[in-house]
Design a protein around this motif. Structure first.
Motif, PDB file in Angstrom:
ATOM      1  N   SER A 208       0.809  -1.215   0.000  1.00 34.46           N
ATOM      2  CA  SER A 208       0.000   0.000   0.000  1.00 34.46           C
ATOM      3  C   SER A 208       0.839   1.261   0.000  1.00 34.46           C
ATOM      4  O   SER A 208       1.824   1.368   0.726  1.00 34.46           O
ATOM      5  N   ALA A 209       0.402   2.195  -0.809  1.00 32.91           N
ATOM      6  CA  ALA A 209       1.011   3.525  -0.814  1.00 32.91           C
ATOM      7  C   ALA A 209       0.127   4.520  -0.067  1.00 32.91           C
ATOM      8  O   ALA A 209       0.439   5.707  -0.013  1.00 32.91           O
ATOM      9  N   ARG A 210      -0.970   4.019   0.496  1.00 32.26           N
ATOM     10  CA  ARG A 210      -1.870   4.901   1.255  1.00 32.26           C
ATOM     11  C   ARG A 210      -1.059   5.481   2.413  1.00 32.26           C
ATOM     12  O   ARG A 210      -0.385   4.757   3.131  1.00 32.26           O
ATOM     13  N   PRO A 211      -1.110   6.782   2.610  1.00 32.05           N
ATOM     14  CA  PRO A 211      -0.342   7.397   3.703  1.00 32.05           C
ATOM     15  C   PRO A 211      -0.713   6.796   5.063  1.00 32.05           C
ATOM     16  O   PRO A 211      -1.865   6.439   5.298  1.00 32.05           O
ATOM     17  N   HIS A 212       0.274   6.711   5.949  1.00 28.54           N
ATOM     18  CA  HIS A 212       0.028   6.178   7.294  1.00 28.54           C
ATOM     19  C   HIS A 212      -1.101   6.928   7.991  1.00 28.54           C
ATOM     20  O   HIS A 212      -1.874   6.332   8.734  1.00 28.54           O
ATOM     21  N   ALA A 213      -1.185   8.226   7.763  1.00 26.58           N
ATOM     22  CA  ALA A 213      -2.231   9.024   8.411  1.00 26.58           C
ATOM     23  C   ALA A 213      -3.626   8.518   8.055  1.00 26.58           C
ATOM     24  O   ALA A 213      -4.549   8.635   8.854  1.00 26.58           O
ATOM     25  N   GLU A 214      -3.798   7.954   6.884  1.00 31.34           N
ATOM     26  CA  GLU A 214      -5.087   7.368   6.494  1.00 31.34           C
ATOM     27  C   GLU A 214      -5.155   5.899   6.871  1.00 31.34           C
ATOM     28  O   GLU A 214      -6.166   5.428   7.386  1.00 31.34           O
ATOM     29  N   ALA A 215      -4.101   5.165   6.583  1.00 28.93           N
ATOM     30  CA  ALA A 215      -4.130   3.714   6.753  1.00 28.93           C
ATOM     31  C   ALA A 215      -4.235   3.296   8.215  1.00 28.93           C
ATOM     32  O   ALA A 215      -4.928   2.327   8.528  1.00 28.93           O
ATOM     33  N   THR A 216      -3.594   4.028   9.117  1.00 31.97           N
ATOM     34  CA  THR A 216      -3.599   3.584  10.520  1.00 31.97           C
ATOM     35  C   THR A 216      -4.984   3.672  11.147  1.00 31.97           C
ATOM     36  O   THR A 216      -5.410   2.755  11.844  1.00 31.97           O
ATOM     37  N   TRP A 217      -5.713   4.746  10.908  1.00 34.94           N
ATOM     38  CA  TRP A 217      -7.041   4.820  11.515  1.00 34.94           C
ATOM     39  C   TRP A 217      -7.996   3.834  10.851  1.00 34.94           C
ATOM     40  O   TRP A 217      -8.862   3.260  11.507  1.00 34.94           O
ATOM     41  N   ARG A 218      -7.828   3.592   9.546  1.00 38.50           N
ATOM     42  CA  ARG A 218      -8.659   2.590   8.872  1.00 38.50           C
ATOM     43  C   ARG A 218      -8.341   1.196   9.423  1.00 38.50           C
ATOM     44  O   ARG A 218      -9.239   0.404   9.691  1.00 38.50           O
ATOM     45  N   PHE A 219      -7.050   0.920   9.571  1.00 41.72           N
ATOM     46  CA  PHE A 219      -6.631  -0.360  10.139  1.00 41.72           C
ATOM     47  C   PHE A 219      -7.229  -0.522  11.534  1.00 41.72           C
ATOM     48  O   PHE A 219      -7.717  -1.588  11.892  1.00 41.72           O
ATOM     49  N   GLY A 220      -7.188   0.555  12.303  1.00 43.49           N
ATOM     50  CA  GLY A 220      -7.725   0.515  13.656  1.00 43.49           C
ATOM     51  C   GLY A 220      -9.201   0.177  13.698  1.00 43.49           C
ATOM     52  O   GLY A 220      -9.645  -0.584  14.567  1.00 43.49           O
ATOM     53  N   ILE A 221      -9.970   0.711  12.772  1.00 43.28           N
ATOM     54  CA  ILE A 221     -11.403   0.414  12.748  1.00 43.28           C
ATOM     55  C   ILE A 221     -11.653  -1.042  12.378  1.00 43.28           C
ATOM     56  O   ILE A 221     -12.445  -1.731  13.035  1.00 43.28           O
TER      57      ILE A 221
END
Length: 144
Positions: free
Chosen positions: A67-80
């Motif tokens: 994934s190239a999705r920025p950590h700022a987006e990916a981490t909260w999505r991962f968290g959900i």
């Protein structure tokens, strides 16, 4: 097997490999906490789930989904997605150990079997999915 199905199978195989590493941490924490009397099986399973999720994020981001999705987006999505999996783990573990009296490791294997598919699909279609590229209409660009 079509190209898309083969790619999905390769991605799922990679996910399973990463999951084994995360599961080793998860089950290790679970067993240590239960066997030392520091936590009941449900709380220990949840602590293990959290520890495994930390491993899972980094390895899946890099190896499974590239994934190239920025950590700022990916981490909260991962968290959900992980929080829903966490809730499923709690429900299954509580139901099987407290409700049905199953041994905690048997219950955890069954919970893992259910949650692994939720996590794979949630991360594939939402957490690490390729972000859509905005396409401007001909009217917006002035190009015909």
């Amino acid at each position: 097997m079509t190209g898309a199905r083969a790619a999905l199978a390769r991605q799922f195989a990679s996910y399973l490999g990463v999951s084994l590493a995360a599961l080793a941490v998860h089950y290790g924490v679970l067993a240590v906490l239960v066997e030392t009397g520091r936590a009941d099986p449900v709380r220990a399973a949840l602590a293990g789930y959290f520890a495994g999720a930390v491993i899972s994020y980094g390895l899946n981001r890099r190896l499974t989904y590239a994934s190239a999705r920025p950590h700022a987006e990916a981490t909260w999505r991962f968290g959900i997605v992980a929080a829903i999996g966490f809730g499923l783990t709690w429900l299954i573990m509580a139901g099987l150990t407290r409700g049905f009296g199953l041994p905690y490791l048997v219950a955890q294997v069954l919970a893992t079997g259910a949650v692994v598919f939720w996590n794979f699909l949630g991360h594939r279609v939402w957490t690490f999915a390729v972000r859509p590229v905005a396409v401007l209409s001909e009217e917006a660009t002035g190009v015909r």
